[in-house]
Design an enzyme around this catalytic site. Structure first.
Site, short mmCIF file in Angstrom:
data_model
loop_
_atom_site.label_atom_id
_atom_site.label_comp_id
_atom_site.label_asym_id
_atom_site.label_seq_id
_atom_site.Cartn_x
_atom_site.Cartn_y
_atom_site.Cartn_z
CB CYS A 1 2.22 8.81 -7.86
SG CYS A 1 1.13 7.84 -8.91
CB SER B 1 -0.93 0.00 1.22
OG SER B 1 -1.76 -1.14 1.22
CB VAL C 1 1.71 -16.05 -7.13
CG1 VAL C 1 0.95 -17.04 -8.01
CG2 VAL C 1 1.04 -15.93 -5.77
NE ARG D 1 -17.33 33.47 -24.71
CZ ARG D 1 -17.16 34.75 -24.43
NH1 ARG D 1 -16.52 35.10 -23.31
NH2 ARG D 1 -17.61 35.68 -25.23
NE ARG E 1 -7.75 -1.83 8.90
CZ ARG E 1 -6.81 -1.09 9.48
NH1 ARG E 1 -5.60 -1.61 9.67
NH2 ARG E 1 -7.06 0.14 9.88
CE1 TYR F 1 -13.29 36.59 -11.33
CE2 TYR F 1 -15.29 37.58 -10.40
CZ TYR F 1 -13.99 37.71 -10.88
OH TYR F 1 -13.40 38.94 -10.92
#
Length: 457
Positions: free
Chosen positions: A46, A42, A83, A447, A73, A431
């Site tokens: 990046c 985990s 594997v 636009r 957990r 804005y």
């Protein structure tokens, strides 16, 4: 009787799947076994360039959850265990303890493949020499930092100019290395169109990176001590005390291919919307080892990003745990930075639009990240692609100063909603002078795209 879930890979997708499945089913209903060949779980790949640069001071800052936390957990996490075979017909996997070499088979009722991606290492002479580094895992980052710490010279060559290559070039500059970037393409950041990539090149040259474009590496040369001392191209030779590979990654699907599971044209596993491997009832896959649907072009792509991997894991874990969730696809959003320059893209480049058979218009506008009179307003360039006949938004690329990059999220939402550029002009965006001009740059581009569609349509 409880079922057994086996997860291959203990990073983003794998541990997200295991954790979500555990939230939904207790240990008396579902036994979870995770095999991870590395030393860490985990973690944020990046973040490795920022650790190498010194912006992130500690390796453990990049770790979201340790093996001990996962085990608390009720997840049987087996580190340094790889594997090496999947027996689909027998419902079992063969794993090897990398410390002792011992191997054993373990049966499964449900299987998750989250084997990630591997850095591309072209079969060049010297590619495995000491001083040549790929950067994919924390182990890779640690090895590079150790090399930088003991190398006397201060010359670095980065091969490749994608996200990793660009970020690593900046990291090495911050460590006072003279950096040469050798790139096969005409401009860095091939995820951008060349005209936008040229803006990145200008910024990188400004921070002291020598960029060699259109160069094909033929050899990594070593000295009498066996260590790297130069990168050789067809036309020249570049001295190097350290070499970093930033060529990209490839899905790590060797196990899956050997087991006869379906792969796409990019080498990634193919799944359905619930991330279940196609043709299989009890095998799921997620993260950098899969291909995903591009919602704009309608084709499958391989995109290695932690955001996708974590979502895949959540969806897989929900399905295994008795819930329901799907992953509809992506629009190809990514953001990065080079010193103070932010770089972002979403949707299609011109090359991809042509490959999809789309007719399109393009517009480029220049604006600022804040009201021009407000202190700190930074220049930014926005490129927008729209379908020629319908005006549907096809893609957006943004290069600019602080506050530019995350504006790509506006376009990502518009792409997902299949909005036209005309519909975009009516978006009610926030804005205030510290955050934006009265007309946000993305809307200015929209636009202008509307006018281009009307003129060309």
């Amino acid at each position: 009787m409880s079922e057994r879930l086996i997860v291959i890979g203990g990073d983003a997708a794998g541990m997200s799947a295991a954790s979500q499945a555990r939230r939904l089913k207790g240990a008396d209903e579902l036994e979870i076994v995770v095999f991870e060949r590395g030393h860490f779980t985990s973690f944020s790949a990046c973040g490795i360039p920022y650790w190498v640069s010194g912006d992130v001071s500690e390796r453990d800052d990049l770790i979201a959850r340790t093996p001990e936390e996962h085990r608390s957990r009720a997840i049987d996490l087996r580190m340094r265990t790889e594997v090496v075979e999947i027996d689909v017909a027998g419902g079992r996997v063969r794993a090897r303890d990398l410390e002792s070499g011992a191997e054993s088979w373990t049966d499964y009722d449900k299987l998750v493949i989250a084997t990630g991606a591997r850095p591309i290492r072209p079969p060049l002479p010297g590619i495995d020499a000491p001083g040549v580094h790929g950067v994919q895992t924390l182990d890779d980052g640690q090895a590079l930092i150790e090399t930088l710490g003991r190398t006397e010279g201060k010359r670095a060559v980065v091969i490749g100019a994608g996200y990793i290559g660009v970020e690593m070039a900046e990291a090495l500059i911050k460590r006072d290395y003279a950096v040469t970037m050798v790139n096969r393409g005409d401009e860095p950041m091939s995820t951008l169109d060349p005209d936008m990539g040229a803006l990145v090149r200008t910024a990188m040259c400004g921070m002291g990176v020598e960029i060699v474009s259109g160069a094909e590496v033929t050899e990594i040369r070593t000295g009498p001590d066996g260590r790297v001392n130069a990168v050789v191209t067809v036309d020249a030779e570049y001295p190097a005390d350290v070499v970093v590979l930033g060529i990209g990654v490839h899905p790590e699907t060797t196990l899956a291919a050997t087991a006869g599971l379906p792969l796409g044209k990019h080498g990634g596993l193919l799944t359905d919307l619930a991330m279940r491997v196609r043709g299989q009832d009890n095998i799921w896959a997620g993260g950098d080892c899969v291909e995903v649907l591009d919602l704009v072009s309608g084709v499958e792509r391989h995109i290695a990003l932690g955001t996708h991997a974590n979502k895949h894991g959540q969806i897989i874990g929900s399905g295994i745990g008795g819930g329901y969730a799907t992953f509809p696809g992506v629009v190809g959003t990514a953001v990065s930075k080079v010193c103070d320059l932010e770089v972002a893209r979403t949707g299609l480049r011109e090359k991809e639009a042509r490959a999809a058979g789309l007719q399109y218009v393009t517009v480029i506008i220049e604006s600022t990240s804040r009201s021009g009179y407000y202190p700190g307003a930074a220049k930014m360039t926005v490129k927008m692609l729209a379908e020629r006949r319908t005006g549907r938004l096809l893609g957006v690329q943004i290069v600019g100063g602080e506050g530019a990059g995350k504006r790509v999220d506006i376009a990502a939402v518009a792409l997902t909603a299949r909005m036209t550029v005309e519909q975009m002009t009516a978006l009610d965006l926030g804005y205030a002078p510290p955050f934006s001009p009265v007309w946000d740059p993305v809307l200015v581009a929209a636009r202008k795209a509307v006018t281009a569609v009307q003129q060309r349509g």
